[in-house]
Structures are given as structure tokens and as C-alpha cells.
Design a protein around this motif. Structure first.
Motif, PDB file in Angstrom:
ATOM      1  N   ASN A 120      19.472  27.748  17.355  1.00  0.00           N
ATOM      2  CA  ASN A 120      20.049  28.661  18.372  1.00  0.00           C
ATOM      3  C   ASN A 120      19.843  28.247  19.580  1.00  0.00           C
ATOM      4  O   ASN A 120      20.530  29.392  20.754  1.00  0.00           O
ATOM      5  CB  ASN A 120      17.892  29.349  18.487  1.00  0.00           C
ATOM      6  CG  ASN A 120      18.278  30.928  19.361  1.00  0.00           C
ATOM      7  OD1 ASN A 120      18.483  31.589  19.563  1.00  0.00           O
ATOM      8  ND2 ASN A 120      16.837  29.881  20.452  1.00  0.00           N
ATOM      9  N   TYR A 138      15.584  37.506  19.557  1.00  0.00           N
ATOM     10  CA  TYR A 138      15.121  36.205  20.633  1.00  0.00           C
ATOM     11  C   TYR A 138      13.017  36.313  20.297  1.00  0.00           C
ATOM     12  O   TYR A 138      12.000  36.147  19.655  1.00  0.00           O
ATOM     13  CB  TYR A 138      15.049  35.579  21.633  1.00  0.00           C
ATOM     14  CG  TYR A 138      14.805  33.802  21.549  1.00  0.00           C
ATOM     15  CD1 TYR A 138      14.650  32.736  20.950  1.00  0.00           C
ATOM     16  CD2 TYR A 138      14.197  33.885  22.653  1.00  0.00           C
ATOM     17  CE1 TYR A 138      13.954  31.932  21.001  1.00  0.00           C
ATOM     18  CE2 TYR A 138      13.129  33.109  23.060  1.00  0.00           C
ATOM     19  CZ  TYR A 138      13.167  31.158  22.296  1.00  0.00           C
ATOM     20  OH  TYR A 138      12.651  30.139  22.854  1.00  0.00           O
ATOM     21  N   SER A 184      12.006  37.072  16.133  1.00  0.00           N
ATOM     22  CA  SER A 184      12.392  35.180  15.957  1.00  0.00           C
ATOM     23  C   SER A 184      10.787  34.960  16.114  1.00  0.00           C
ATOM     24  O   SER A 184      10.087  34.137  15.368  1.00  0.00           O
ATOM     25  CB  SER A 184      13.718  34.481  16.889  1.00  0.00           C
ATOM     26  OG  SER A 184      14.140  35.039  16.456  1.00  0.00           O
ATOM     27  N   ASN A 185       9.713  35.547  17.435  1.00  0.00           N
ATOM     28  CA  ASN A 185       8.761  35.613  17.886  1.00  0.00           C
ATOM     29  C   ASN A 185       7.716  36.065  17.612  1.00  0.00           C
ATOM     30  O   ASN A 185       6.691  35.850  18.496  1.00  0.00           O
ATOM     31  CB  ASN A 185       9.030  34.906  20.025  1.00  0.00           C
ATOM     32  CG  ASN A 185      10.086  33.171  19.323  1.00  0.00           C
ATOM     33  OD1 ASN A 185       9.655  32.191  18.813  1.00  0.00           O
ATOM     34  ND2 ASN A 185      11.471  33.255  20.014  1.00  0.00           N
ATOM     35  N   TRP A 197       7.183  33.747  14.176  1.00  0.00           N
ATOM     36  CA  TRP A 197       6.558  32.782  14.225  1.00  0.00           C
ATOM     37  C   TRP A 197       4.811  33.323  13.989  1.00  0.00           C
ATOM     38  O   TRP A 197       4.690  32.339  13.045  1.00  0.00           O
ATOM     39  CB  TRP A 197       6.765  32.186  15.942  1.00  0.00           C
ATOM     40  CG  TRP A 197       6.192  31.252  16.983  1.00  0.00           C
ATOM     41  CD1 TRP A 197       4.400  31.741  17.015  1.00  0.00           C
ATOM     42  CD2 TRP A 197       6.367  30.249  16.392  1.00  0.00           C
ATOM     43  NE1 TRP A 197       4.401  30.617  17.033  1.00  0.00           N
ATOM     44  CE2 TRP A 197       5.559  30.047  17.150  1.00  0.00           C
ATOM     45  CE3 TRP A 197       7.844  29.105  15.847  1.00  0.00           C
ATOM     46  CZ2 TRP A 197       5.108  28.096  17.457  1.00  0.00           C
ATOM     47  CZ3 TRP A 197       7.520  28.222  16.327  1.00  0.00           C
ATOM     48  CH2 TRP A 197       6.468  27.565  16.983  1.00  0.00           C
ATOM     49  N   TYR A 203      17.869  40.965  14.533  1.00  0.00           N
ATOM     50  CA  TYR A 203      18.100  39.611  14.046  1.00  0.00           C
ATOM     51  C   TYR A 203      19.292  39.517  13.206  1.00  0.00           C
ATOM     52  O   TYR A 203      19.817  38.799  12.878  1.00  0.00           O
ATOM     53  CB  TYR A 203      16.647  39.606  13.091  1.00  0.00           C
ATOM     54  CG  TYR A 203      16.796  37.639  12.764  1.00  0.00           C
ATOM     55  CD1 TYR A 203      15.949  37.613  13.575  1.00  0.00           C
ATOM     56  CD2 TYR A 203      17.219  38.291  11.339  1.00  0.00           C
ATOM     57  CE1 TYR A 203      15.659  35.536  12.820  1.00  0.00           C
ATOM     58  CE2 TYR A 203      16.701  36.220  10.915  1.00  0.00           C
ATOM     59  CZ  TYR A 203      16.179  35.242  11.269  1.00  0.00           C
ATOM     60  OH  TYR A 203      15.809  34.070  10.896  1.00  0.00           O
ATOM     61  N   TYR A 221      14.433  28.717  12.067  1.00  0.00           N
ATOM     62  CA  TYR A 221      13.431  30.192  11.686  1.00  0.00           C
ATOM     63  C   TYR A 221      14.316  31.218  12.193  1.00  0.00           C
ATOM     64  O   TYR A 221      14.522  32.511  11.648  1.00  0.00           O
ATOM     65  CB  TYR A 221      12.656  30.067  11.805  1.00  0.00           C
ATOM     66  CG  TYR A 221      11.859  30.050  13.442  1.00  0.00           C
ATOM     67  CD1 TYR A 221      11.810  31.102  13.564  1.00  0.00           C
ATOM     68  CD2 TYR A 221      11.364  29.192  13.984  1.00  0.00           C
ATOM     69  CE1 TYR A 221      11.023  30.970  15.208  1.00  0.00           C
ATOM     70  CE2 TYR A 221      11.320  28.976  15.178  1.00  0.00           C
ATOM     71  CZ  TYR A 221      10.683  30.348  15.480  1.00  0.00           C
ATOM     72  OH  TYR A 221      10.696  30.198  17.757  1.00  0.00           O
ATOM     73  N   GLN A 222      15.231  31.350  13.781  1.00  0.00           N
ATOM     74  CA  GLN A 222      16.056  31.718  14.494  1.00  0.00           C
ATOM     75  C   GLN A 222      16.892  32.071  12.892  1.00  0.00           C
ATOM     76  O   GLN A 222      18.014  33.584  13.761  1.00  0.00           O
ATOM     77  CB  GLN A 222      16.391  31.737  15.650  1.00  0.00           C
ATOM     78  CG  GLN A 222      15.539  31.292  16.331  1.00  0.00           C
ATOM     79  CD  GLN A 222      14.732  29.333  16.572  1.00  0.00           C
ATOM     80  OE1 GLN A 222      15.028  28.676  15.691  1.00  0.00           O
ATOM     81  NE2 GLN A 222      14.291  29.098  17.747  1.00  0.00           N
TER      82      GLN A 222
END
Length: 455
Positions: free
Chosen positions: A11, A79, A83-84, A88, A108, A134-135
Motif C-alpha cells: 500500500n 483506504y 480497507s479500514n 479491518w 477498492y 489486506y489492502q
């Protein structure tokens, strides 16, 4: 541009721009992979950290860096969003509720396509490409379609959830298909690998055969999986000088027991729970002459769940200091900013007890950094059983962070056994393990397994 035999896709680039100058980022991953990149005409593909910034590829310390441009919408949706705020929390067992926005998913996928295209552009014929975390879970599958000639590894730095949790994800099939593009998928713990294999064996529409584990025999099935617990560059965490240790302890009024927490300010880290445990122990009269340094590095501060976590932690710090501190002598010394590695080393070396209490953590390198700073067997580690590090550092004072009495018991066990032969033997054993199983060994073990898959 296709002249790089080894490509890392992450990332972020391994550098940050400070006052117009590129400065190497701290972190074990960079230290581990830099020699491999230099030896193999390597290239690192990643985002430079500035939305909208458009940089040409450049060299830094013998490594070619290939920036991927992301705009502010990419940063927000890819992001901060998918992702988060989706992956996450899902991968950390729903400590907060994941948010499933279709627009975030679209972004994504679009950003993963950018990274895959960049990797395809820089990889030489037959190159090895190692995708991180994971991103970028769609990159292996996308890259496999673009460049069937390359060997692709993927490593997940965070936990992989149980199949039942993963199935909540509306785009579960697409993510699984993306991962299946890799020749080798690496996990931190055997439990994470088992979760993935269980999912791959039962998921509708997935490949009919369970991915073969590294080291097994029989007909090869792509992808293979393996467990490769990441570690630290232990050479950077030797004990601090006695004068620096004395300075740290003096700055917090030379308590009998100095405790330390070093975390990103993230809801997974259990910071509030350890503070509450200390508060209850003080209230019960079981602790005295203590101080705690809590470093809470800012993280994802625009996300609501992180704002709530910060508010709760800072309220607890204020309450504890108001009840049990005195003018100029607080109990908890709280730092909400990044701390240089050199200062962290001083903190690690000075602390009698390290508190690492995440609800869920892929590994937690802070625990290993602390142990590395105590080669004489001094110190004690209180460690959540849900941190990946607990598998290797099993002689720590393990606790269940969801159980307040368990956290309090682990803290008091560490306090009561300070200086004992039992504590020293445990720390010496863990130190030896961390020094032997460093981040270079982690990288070598993964890449050796990937080469074996290729053969």
C-alpha cells in the motif's frame, strides 16, 4: 520498464517525503526486503502517501521505487473506507461493526487494478512479485490475468477471520478469487491459515480442492498456503545505555515499577482495558509506587470509531491522574504522537513491565521489540493471548483482554515476580527466540517456499 526480477507491491512506498526530501520509513518490512530488492534489481510499487501527488519512478538507496497515484477520493473510499472501515473490523472479529458500502467496494477494486497494472508494467519476464496485506487482496488475481508468466506471493499481515465471519462480506467471492491468483499465500498464525483453508474448501464457487499446504505431498494445487510469523530487525533493539535508562525513569519520578504501552491508537489494541485494569488495581490498593508511559501513535483519525477510541483513552488517562496522581507527578504519562525509534528503545529498556493487550492482532511486533531490549533477562511481558506473538512468546504473562480480572491477574503476576529466577528464565528464553527468528529469517522462509512452489 519490465526489467525488475523481484517486485514488492505494498500500500505504501518504503519512504516518506519530509520537507521535499525522501526519508526511509521505519519498520521491519523495509529492513527485511531491502537487501533482496538490491540483490535482484528489485522494485517497490506503492503509494507515496500524498493524495493527488504524481511522482515519476525514482531510485532510493539502490532500490527502484514506482509510485502509484491515488487521489483524495481513492484515499477516502479505498483506504479509510473499504480497507479500514470494512475489512479491518471484519478481519478483527467485529470489534466494531464493519460498514459495507458498494461505492467503497468499487473504489477498492479500481485501486487494486492500479496496483496490479503498475506491477505488471515493472516486472521482468518470469519475475517474482510479492504482494503485501489486506489492502491489496485483489492484486494477485488481477496480476495473474495480466502477467501469467510471473510468480506471485501474497502475505497477510493481519488475522484472517473464521469462515462464518468472512461470509458476511458481500464481495466475498471476488476477494477469495483475488487471493487464489497467488502461487503462495502466507499467514501469521496457523489459525489464520486454517481459517482460509476451511473457507476455500467449503465456499460455493471456490476451487473444489483445498489449497495444498507448503511441505505437503501429492498433486499440486494452486495456491499453496503456509504460516510465516513475521518478526523484527533485532539489531535495532539492543539495550539502551544506563544513562538513558536513568533519564527515562527519572522523568517519571523513579517509581518502583515502570509500566509501558506502545500502540497505534486503534480500537483493536486494548489500551482502554489495560488502563482500566491499572485503575482498578490502584483503587484496590494492590499497586503502589508505579508509573506508566503510554505511547498512542495517531492513526486513521478521521474515522469515527478511532475518534471514539481516542476520547475513551484520554478520558481514562485524565481520570486516573486526577484520582491517583499529584501535582507534577501523574501516574500515566501519555504521548499522543510518534516517538523516534531511539526513544522507544530507551522506553523499552527502562520499563519493568510491558503491557501488550490487543483484542486481536496479527502479530504485534512491539512485544518482540521489548523482549529484544532485555537480553539480560530483566523485565516482564504481559501479553494478550489473542496477539499472534503469543504463539512464540508463550512464556509471557498471558491474559484474556476481554476479561478484566485476567488482565489484572497478569499485571499482578508480573509485578510480584519481578527479579525472580522464573521471570528471568522466561525473558531469556523469549529473547533468544526473537534474536534467532528475526525478520530476515521470515522473509527468507517465505521466499524459499515461493521458490519451491515455482519449481
Amino acid at each position: 520498464m519490465r526489467n525488475n526480477q523481484f517486485v514488492v507491491v505494498a500500500n505504501r512506498l518504503p519512504v516518506d517525503r519530509v520537507d521535499g526530501t525522501w526519508v526511509a520509513s521505519p519498520g521491519g518490512l523495509v529492513a527485511a526486503l531491502a537487501p533482496v530488492l538490491k540483490a535482484n534489481k528489485g522494485c517497490w510499487v506503492g503509494w507515496p502517501g500524498e493524495p493527488g501527488a504524481d511522482f515519476e519512478p525514482f531510485d532510493n538507496d539502490g532500490i527502484t521505487l514506482h509510485p502509484v497515484k491515488l487521489d483524495s477520493d481513492d484515499f477516502h473510499d479505498f483506504y479509510e473506507g473499504f480497507s479500514n472501515s470494512t475489512l479491518w473490523p471484519l478481519y478483527h472479529d467485529l470489534i466494531v461493526t464493519p460498514i459495507y458500502h458498494r461505492s467503497w467496494w468499487q473504489r477498492y477494486r479500481t485501486v487494486n487494478e492500479k496496483f496490479a497494472r503498475a506491477a505488471a508494467d515493472v516486472a521482468a519476464e518470469g519475475a517474482t512479485v510479492w504482494v503485501q496485506d489486506y489492502q491489496l487482496q485483489l492484486v494477485p488475481g488481477l496480476l495473474r490475468e495480466m502477467r501469467p508468466d510471473v510468480t506471485i506471493g501474497f502475505f497477510l499481515h493481519i488475522p484472517f477471520p473464521s469462515p462464518d465471519l468472512f461470509r458476511q462480506l458481500p464481495w466475498r467471492a471476488e476477494v477469495l478469487h483475488g487471493l487464489e491468483g497467488a502461487d503462495l499465500i502466507g499467514f501469521q498464525r496457523e489459525r489464520d491459515e486454517a481459517n482460509f483453508r476451511d473457507l476455500a474448501a467449503t465456499f460455493p464457487g471456490a476451487q473444489s480442492q483445498v489449497p495444498e499446504r507448503v511441505g505437503t505431498t501429492g498433486a499440486a494445487t494452486i495456491p499453496r498456503t503456509g504460516t510465516f510469523p513475521i518478526s523484527i530487525d533485532a539489531s535495532g533493539f539492543s539495550p539502551a545505555d544506563e544513562s538513558d535508562i536513568a533519564k527515562v525513569r527519572g522523568s517519571v519520578a523513579n517509581p518502583r515499577t515502570l509500566m509501558l504501552g506502545v500502540d497505534r491508537l486503534d480500537y483493536t489494541k486494548g489500551i482502554l482495558q489495560r488502563l482500566t485494569a491499572i485503575e482498578e488495581l490502584l483503587e484496590e490498593g494492590r499497586l503502589d509506587s508505579i508509573a506508566m508511559i503510554q505511547v498512542a501513535t495517531p492513526s486513521r483519525e478521521r474515522i469515527a470509531s478511532y475518534k471514539k477510541t481516542r476520547a475513551g483513552v484520554e478520558e481514562a488517562v485524565g481520570r486516573i491522574n486526577g484520582r491517583y496522581g499529584s501535582l507534577g507527578n501523574p501516574v500515566v504519562h501519555y504521548e499522543h504522537h510518534s516517538v523516534p525509534k531511539s526513544q522507544l528503545r530507551n522506553y523499552y529498556s527502562a520499563a519493568d513491565i510491558m503491557l501488550v493487550t490487543p483484542f486481536k492482532d496479527g502479530m504485534n511486533l512491539v512485544a518482540k521489540e521489548y523482549v529484544a531490549c532485555h537480553p539480560d533477562g530483566s523485565g516482564a511481558l504481559v501479553l494478550s493471548e489473542f496477539a499472534g506473538a503469543a504463539v512464540e512468546l508463550d512464556r509471557a504473562h498471558l491474559c484474556n483482554p476481554f476479561d478484566m480480572e485476567s488482565v489484572k491477574g497478569a499485571i499482578m503476576g508480573a509485578v510480584d515476580k519481578q527479579g525472580s529466577d522464573e521471570e528471568r528464565d522466561a525473558m531469556l528464553a523469549m529473547n533468544a527466540h526473537v534474536l534467532e527468528h528475526d525478520v530476515a529469517r521470515w522473509a527468507d522462509s517465505f521466499l524459499d517456499a515461493l521458490r519451491e512452489v515455482k519449481r
